[in-house]
Design a protein around this motif. Sequence first.
Motif, PDB file in Angstrom:
ATOM      1  N   SER A 225       0.907  -1.206   0.097  1.00 22.94           N
ATOM      2  CA  SER A 225       0.188  -0.029  -0.069  1.00 22.94           C
ATOM      3  C   SER A 225       0.883   1.187   0.325  1.00 22.94           C
ATOM      4  O   SER A 225       1.961   1.334   0.778  1.00 22.94           O
ATOM      5  N   SER A 249      -0.033  -2.821  -8.921  1.00 22.92           N
ATOM      6  CA  SER A 249      -0.720  -3.185  -7.589  1.00 22.92           C
ATOM      7  C   SER A 249      -0.243  -4.842  -7.021  1.00 22.92           C
ATOM      8  O   SER A 249      -0.080  -4.559  -5.781  1.00 22.92           O
ATOM      9  N   LEU A 254      -3.411  -7.509  -3.731  1.00 18.07           N
ATOM     10  CA  LEU A 254      -3.585  -5.953  -3.354  1.00 18.07           C
ATOM     11  C   LEU A 254      -4.233  -5.651  -4.669  1.00 18.07           C
ATOM     12  O   LEU A 254      -3.757  -5.547  -5.867  1.00 18.07           O
ATOM     13  N   THR A 255      -5.651  -4.937  -4.433  1.00 19.79           N
ATOM     14  CA  THR A 255      -6.292  -4.425  -5.593  1.00 19.79           C
ATOM     15  C   THR A 255      -5.997  -3.137  -6.060  1.00 19.79           C
ATOM     16  O   THR A 255      -5.345  -2.171  -5.295  1.00 19.79           O
ATOM     17  N   ASP A 257      -7.836  -0.815  -6.443  1.00 21.85           N
ATOM     18  CA  ASP A 257      -8.616   0.161  -5.817  1.00 21.85           C
ATOM     19  C   ASP A 257      -8.061   0.689  -4.627  1.00 21.85           C
ATOM     20  O   ASP A 257      -7.980   1.956  -4.240  1.00 21.85           O
ATOM     21  N   ARG A 258      -7.876  -0.318  -3.829  1.00 26.44           N
ATOM     22  CA  ARG A 258      -6.969   0.026  -2.738  1.00 26.44           C
ATOM     23  C   ARG A 258      -5.691   0.898  -2.706  1.00 26.44           C
ATOM     24  O   ARG A 258      -5.556   1.806  -2.098  1.00 26.44           O
ATOM     25  N   TRP A 259      -4.881   0.307  -3.932  1.00 22.78           N
ATOM     26  CA  TRP A 259      -3.672   1.047  -4.129  1.00 22.78           C
ATOM     27  C   TRP A 259      -3.997   2.598  -4.524  1.00 22.78           C
ATOM     28  O   TRP A 259      -3.268   3.432  -4.167  1.00 22.78           O
ATOM     29  N   ALA A 261      -6.604   4.348  -3.918  1.00 20.97           N
ATOM     30  CA  ALA A 261      -6.779   5.446  -3.057  1.00 20.97           C
ATOM     31  C   ALA A 261      -5.778   5.799  -1.913  1.00 20.97           C
ATOM     32  O   ALA A 261      -5.849   6.867  -1.569  1.00 20.97           O
ATOM     33  N   ASP A 262      -5.009   4.876  -1.651  1.00 27.02           N
ATOM     34  CA  ASP A 262      -3.885   5.263  -0.759  1.00 27.02           C
ATOM     35  C   ASP A 262      -2.663   6.246  -1.542  1.00 27.02           C
ATOM     36  O   ASP A 262      -2.140   7.115  -0.907  1.00 27.02           O
TER      37      ASP A 262
END
Length: 288
Positions: A225, A249, A254-255, A257-259, A261-262
Amino acid sequence: MNVSELTAIDVHTHAEVSSSGKASLADDLHAASSSYFKVESARKPTLPEMAAHYRERRMAAVVFTVDAEHATGTPPVPNEEVAEAAAANPDVLIPFASIDPFRGKAGVREARRLVEEYGVKGFKFHPSIQGFFPNDRLAYPLYEVIEETGTVALFHTGQTGIGAGVPGGGGIRLKYSNPMHVDDVAADFPHLKIILAHPSFPWQDEALAVATHKPGVHIDLSGWSPKYFPPQLVQYANSLLQDKVLFGSDYPVLTPDRWLADFDKLPIKDAVKPKILKDNAARLLGLS
């Protein structure tokens, strides 16, 4: 592939299961990886599901398997299957292959065939799982083909979640993935396009030094992340290496989307963000 319509290019995703349902990792290593990344142990998206996942997000993804059969005894997802899935989904999937360096001349022949007949754009190496130092002359005939064909060599660097927590790390040795071993490869193959995958803990400074010193070496930001990125990695991505750092990613662990966003919370310059998210990868991969 219409690059102008893409929001991003993810240069690091894994094909973890074949169409026959066979996984590319033994069950204990797969479970350890899931525990390390705190994801569902049942995660095993198919290649068509991966294509749909990225199409829904208007992203493209480099996808590959890892051929470490010599060390693990587990056959990989077939390279041909990955390439055929990409050919069936050319708007979103970019095929890389993986060849165990211990396959010798047969692997070298396969590498050339995969480029010429299947259009693969690069090759994934995971030194820790495959059990070799990148600067071992064993792998040099493979690098010769990759350099000659203008494709990309992507090397896992740093610690790995594969084997983490398993007694003895599942026999996987971290020493093979120090990016300084790739520095030798970059020196011996000056026209080879190289990606150092991941923040290279505990060798982050080594990775930054290699990428700064060797023109053909790039860094992808997968597997972590962005909120955990070392400050020097963020600093170099924002400045000296802004044209050589790539969004990745490590999907499905690790998606994107999460990557993303961070990543949005990092102090990355507005002019640099599109380079990292898409432009650098499009140039490196030769996408129009």
